[in-house]
Design an enzyme around this catalytic site. Structure first.
Site, short mmCIF file in Angstrom:
data_model
loop_
_atom_site.label_atom_id
_atom_site.label_comp_id
_atom_site.label_asym_id
_atom_site.label_seq_id
_atom_site.Cartn_x
_atom_site.Cartn_y
_atom_site.Cartn_z
N ASP A 66 -4.92 -6.79 -16.32
CA ASP A 66 -5.30 -5.81 -15.31
C ASP A 66 -6.63 -6.26 -14.74
O ASP A 66 -7.58 -6.55 -15.49
CB ASP A 66 -5.43 -4.44 -16.01
CG ASP A 66 -5.70 -3.31 -15.03
OD1 ASP A 66 -6.55 -3.47 -14.14
OD2 ASP A 66 -5.06 -2.26 -15.18
N ILE A 67 -6.71 -6.29 -13.42
CA ILE A 67 -7.90 -6.82 -12.76
C ILE A 67 -9.18 -6.04 -13.13
O ILE A 67 -10.29 -6.55 -13.02
CB ILE A 67 -7.66 -6.85 -11.22
CG1 ILE A 67 -8.70 -7.67 -10.48
CG2 ILE A 67 -7.58 -5.46 -10.63
CD1 ILE A 67 -8.60 -9.13 -10.72
N LYS A 92 -0.70 -1.25 -2.81
CA LYS A 92 -0.66 -1.36 -1.36
C LYS A 92 0.24 -0.35 -0.65
O LYS A 92 0.45 -0.46 0.57
CB LYS A 92 -0.25 -2.76 -0.96
CG LYS A 92 1.15 -3.14 -1.39
CD LYS A 92 1.72 -4.25 -0.55
CE LYS A 92 3.22 -4.33 -0.73
NZ LYS A 92 3.94 -4.87 0.37
N SER A 132 -7.07 -5.31 5.28
CA SER A 132 -5.90 -4.76 5.97
C SER A 132 -6.29 -4.16 7.32
O SER A 132 -7.35 -3.54 7.46
CB SER A 132 -5.30 -3.68 5.08
OG SER A 132 -4.40 -2.89 5.81
N TYR A 156 -5.40 4.16 0.65
CA TYR A 156 -5.21 2.71 0.58
C TYR A 156 -6.15 2.02 1.57
O TYR A 156 -6.90 1.10 1.20
CB TYR A 156 -3.74 2.35 0.90
CG TYR A 156 -3.57 0.90 1.27
CD1 TYR A 156 -3.67 -0.11 0.31
CD2 TYR A 156 -3.34 0.51 2.60
CE1 TYR A 156 -3.55 -1.44 0.66
CE2 TYR A 156 -3.21 -0.82 2.95
CZ TYR A 156 -3.31 -1.79 1.98
OH TYR A 156 -3.20 -3.11 2.33
N LYS A 160 -9.68 -0.39 0.94
CA LYS A 160 -9.94 -1.72 1.48
C LYS A 160 -11.27 -1.72 2.26
O LYS A 160 -12.04 -2.67 2.20
CB LYS A 160 -8.79 -2.16 2.39
CG LYS A 160 -7.50 -2.47 1.65
CD LYS A 160 -7.65 -3.74 0.82
CE LYS A 160 -6.41 -4.08 0.04
NZ LYS A 160 -6.55 -5.27 -0.80
N PHE A 185 -2.34 -7.84 9.46
CA PHE A 185 -1.53 -6.82 10.10
C PHE A 185 -0.27 -6.66 9.22
O PHE A 185 -0.43 -6.23 8.09
CB PHE A 185 -1.35 -7.15 11.59
CG PHE A 185 -2.60 -6.70 12.35
CD1 PHE A 185 -3.83 -7.32 12.11
CD2 PHE A 185 -2.58 -5.62 13.20
CE1 PHE A 185 -5.01 -6.87 12.72
CE2 PHE A 185 -3.74 -5.16 13.82
CZ PHE A 185 -4.95 -5.78 13.58
N ASN A 206 8.01 -0.65 2.56
CA ASN A 206 7.80 -1.33 3.83
C ASN A 206 9.11 -1.58 4.56
O ASN A 206 10.18 -1.68 3.96
CB ASN A 206 7.05 -2.66 3.60
CG ASN A 206 5.69 -2.43 2.98
OD1 ASN A 206 5.42 -2.83 1.87
ND2 ASN A 206 4.83 -1.73 3.71
N ARG A 299 6.49 9.40 9.25
CA ARG A 299 5.93 9.31 7.90
C ARG A 299 4.45 9.72 7.97
O ARG A 299 3.72 9.20 8.83
CB ARG A 299 6.06 7.86 7.41
CG ARG A 299 5.68 7.64 5.98
CD ARG A 299 6.07 6.25 5.53
NE ARG A 299 5.35 5.20 6.24
CZ ARG A 299 5.47 3.89 5.96
NH1 ARG A 299 6.28 3.49 5.00
NH2 ARG A 299 4.79 2.99 6.64
C1 UD1 Z 1 0.93 -0.50 5.90
C2 UD1 Z 1 -0.51 -0.72 6.28
C3 UD1 Z 1 -0.79 -2.18 6.23
C4 UD1 Z 1 -0.50 -2.71 4.85
C5 UD1 Z 1 0.96 -2.44 4.54
C6 UD1 Z 1 1.17 -2.85 3.10
C7 UD1 Z 1 -1.20 1.05 7.79
C8 UD1 Z 1 -1.31 1.48 9.20
N1 UD1 Z 1 -0.71 -0.19 7.61
O1 UD1 Z 1 1.69 -1.06 6.92
O2 UD1 Z 1 -2.15 -2.40 6.51
O3 UD1 Z 1 -0.73 -4.09 4.81
O4 UD1 Z 1 1.21 -1.06 4.66
O5 UD1 Z 1 2.15 -2.16 2.50
O6 UD1 Z 1 -1.56 1.78 6.90
N2 UD1 Z 1 9.18 2.31 8.71
C9 UD1 Z 1 10.38 2.92 8.96
N3 UD1 Z 1 11.28 3.01 7.93
C10 UD1 Z 1 11.03 2.51 6.68
C11 UD1 Z 1 9.79 1.89 6.44
C12 UD1 Z 1 8.88 1.81 7.48
O7 UD1 Z 1 10.66 3.39 10.07
O8 UD1 Z 1 11.88 2.63 5.80
C13 UD1 Z 1 8.22 2.19 9.81
C14 UD1 Z 1 6.87 2.79 9.51
O9 UD1 Z 1 6.84 4.13 9.85
C15 UD1 Z 1 5.96 1.91 10.38
C16 UD1 Z 1 6.68 0.55 10.41
O10 UD1 Z 1 8.01 0.81 10.02
O11 UD1 Z 1 5.93 2.40 11.67
C17 UD1 Z 1 6.09 -0.44 9.45
O12 UD1 Z 1 5.95 0.19 8.19
P1 UD1 Z 1 5.54 -0.61 6.89
O13 UD1 Z 1 6.35 -1.84 6.77
O14 UD1 Z 1 5.54 0.35 5.76
O15 UD1 Z 1 4.06 -1.10 7.18
P2 UD1 Z 1 2.77 -0.27 7.69
O16 UD1 Z 1 2.84 1.14 7.27
O17 UD1 Z 1 2.59 -0.58 9.13
#
Ligand code: UD1
Length: 354
Positions: A66-67, A92, A132, A156, A160, A185, A206, A299
């Site tokens: 663990d860090i 994350k 981030s 989160y 950062k 990004f 994600n 979300r």
């Molecule tokens: C977030 C962080 C980013 C971080 C990343 C790591 C923010 C703004 N960004 O990215 O800095 O590196 O997490 O986990 O906090 N989406 C859907 N359906 C899904 C999943 C996602 O529609 O099932 C949409 C989300 O609403 C978003 C986009 O897809 O608009 C990207 O989402 P995601 O891949 O989770 O990344 P971020 O939230 O942008």
């Protein structure tokens, strides 16, 4: 494999994670000696066997820790002559951070200070820090450069931003430090071999890994979180950066640690926004069939648009991404096809005994 100059030893925290594992390949490919620490909280030891297979070289040592555990971390620095650290280890998930803020601050901020203190005690002062774009909060539309004020909207992102401020202050007060802070990004995609990719524990938070699991049939449909954003198709826009471009930037960063002390901050992105529906369409093209989706509620904590102005890093280091969304989806799909259940069941690399 291309040689590096001079050869050096890099400690990669979170080296079994998504970006960390790809970074290990990139560093091994360029002649670095790589030491990994990871607690496997969102990764598996099997990943490192794959890393070694791709690179055709061994990772120097792998420690499960663990860090925040300074005693264990210190033993690693005692044993290896570390020249620089690339620090990925962190939680994350944006959603998880709103439910468990204390855990996020403890791991992400406490982990970073534990690492810094251990580095300090061992005379190591060179760090590449994984930050981030989420620190910018709801700053769009339009490409955001590094001067955009930080306005984190979730723990989160706040964790950062706090780390960045700590690192800036340390660099300000202790002239021996060089810290390169990379604000990613949306890293996505996979190694082109299909051996390495994104395999989160449980349901993916994600978008890209979720879409990939729908494409392979593990999940029924993508839930598009919000179609009422002020964007052309109503879905949220992000800047998806291929993970190989992301890790190449880290390797270039290591070369630039020698440019001089202090902290420098750079955005890493493509500079082009893609909506959630653009991703669904691009992935459908990559896998050759339509990906089913349905529109769901927004979300909490999400913002309409986050796109990088990444010209500063191009000017400073000449780094530019060379892959596009189609490449990212193609490689993510190859990994998903070759590993329908992720890394489960593949050979495990033993940890180094502490
Ligand atoms: C977030 C962080 C980013 C971080 C990343 C790591 C923010 C703004 N960004 O990215 O800095 O590196 O997490 O986990 O906090 N989406 C859907 N359906 C899904 C999943 C996602 O529609 O099932 C949409 C989300 O609403 C978003 C986009 O897809 O608009 C990207 O989402 P995601 O891949 O989770 O990344 P971020 O939230 O942008």
């Amino acid at each position: 494999m291309t040689p590096t100059s001079p050869p050096s030893t890099v400690l990669v925290t979170g080296g079994a994670g998504f970006i960390g594992s790809h970074a290990c390949v990139e560093l091994l490919d360029h002649g670095y000696e790589v030491i990994v620490v990871d607690d496997y909280s969102n990764s598996t030891p099997q990943v490192l066997t794959r890393v070694e297979r791709i690179a055709g070289r061994f990772v120097g040592a792998v420690y499960e820790l663990d860090i925040r555990d300074r005693r264990a971390l210190s033993a690693v620095f005692d044993r290896h002559s570390v020249d620089a650290v690339v620090h990925f280890a962190a939680h994350k998930a944006v959603g998880g951070s709103t439910r468990m803020p204390v855990e996020y601050y403890d791991t992400n901020v406490g982990g970073t200070t534990a690492l810094l203190r251990t580095m300090h005690e061992h005379g190591v002062h060179q760090l590449v820090f994984s930050s981030s774009c989420s620190i910018y909060g709801d700053a769009g539309p339009g490409p955001l450069d590094e001067a955009t004020p930080a306005r984190p909207t979730n723990p989160y992102a706040a964790s950062k931003w706090i780390c960045e401020q700590i690192l800036a202050d340390v660099c300000h007060r202790c002239p021996e430090y060089t810290v390169l802070c990379l604000r990613y990004f949306n890293p996505a995609g996979a190694h082109p071999s299909g051996l390495l990719g994104e395999d989160p524990h449980g349901t993916p938070d994600n978008l890209m890994p979720y879409v990939a699991q729908v494409a392979i049939g593990r999940r029924k449909r993508v839930h598009v979180f919000g179609a009422d954003y002020p964007t052309p198709d109503g879905t949220a826009i992000r800047d998806y950066l291929h993970v190989m471009d992301t890790v190449e930037a880290h390797r270039v960063a290591l070369d630039h640690l020698a440019d001089g002390p202090g902290m420098r901050v750079y955005n890493l992105g493509v500079g082009k926004g893609s909506s959630v529906l653009d991703v669904v369409t691009a992935f459908s093209e990559a896998c050759g069939r339509p990906i089913p989706y349905e529109v769901a509620a927004r979300r909490p904590g999400d913002v309409a648009e986050l796109v990088a102005d990444a010209t500063a890093v191009a000017r400073a280091w000449g780094w530019r991404p060379i892959r596009d969304l189609a490449d990212t989806c193609r490689d993510a799909w190859r990994f998903q096809q070759l590993n329908p259940h992720g890394y489960a069941g593949s050979a495990r690399r033993p940890n180094t005994k502490a």
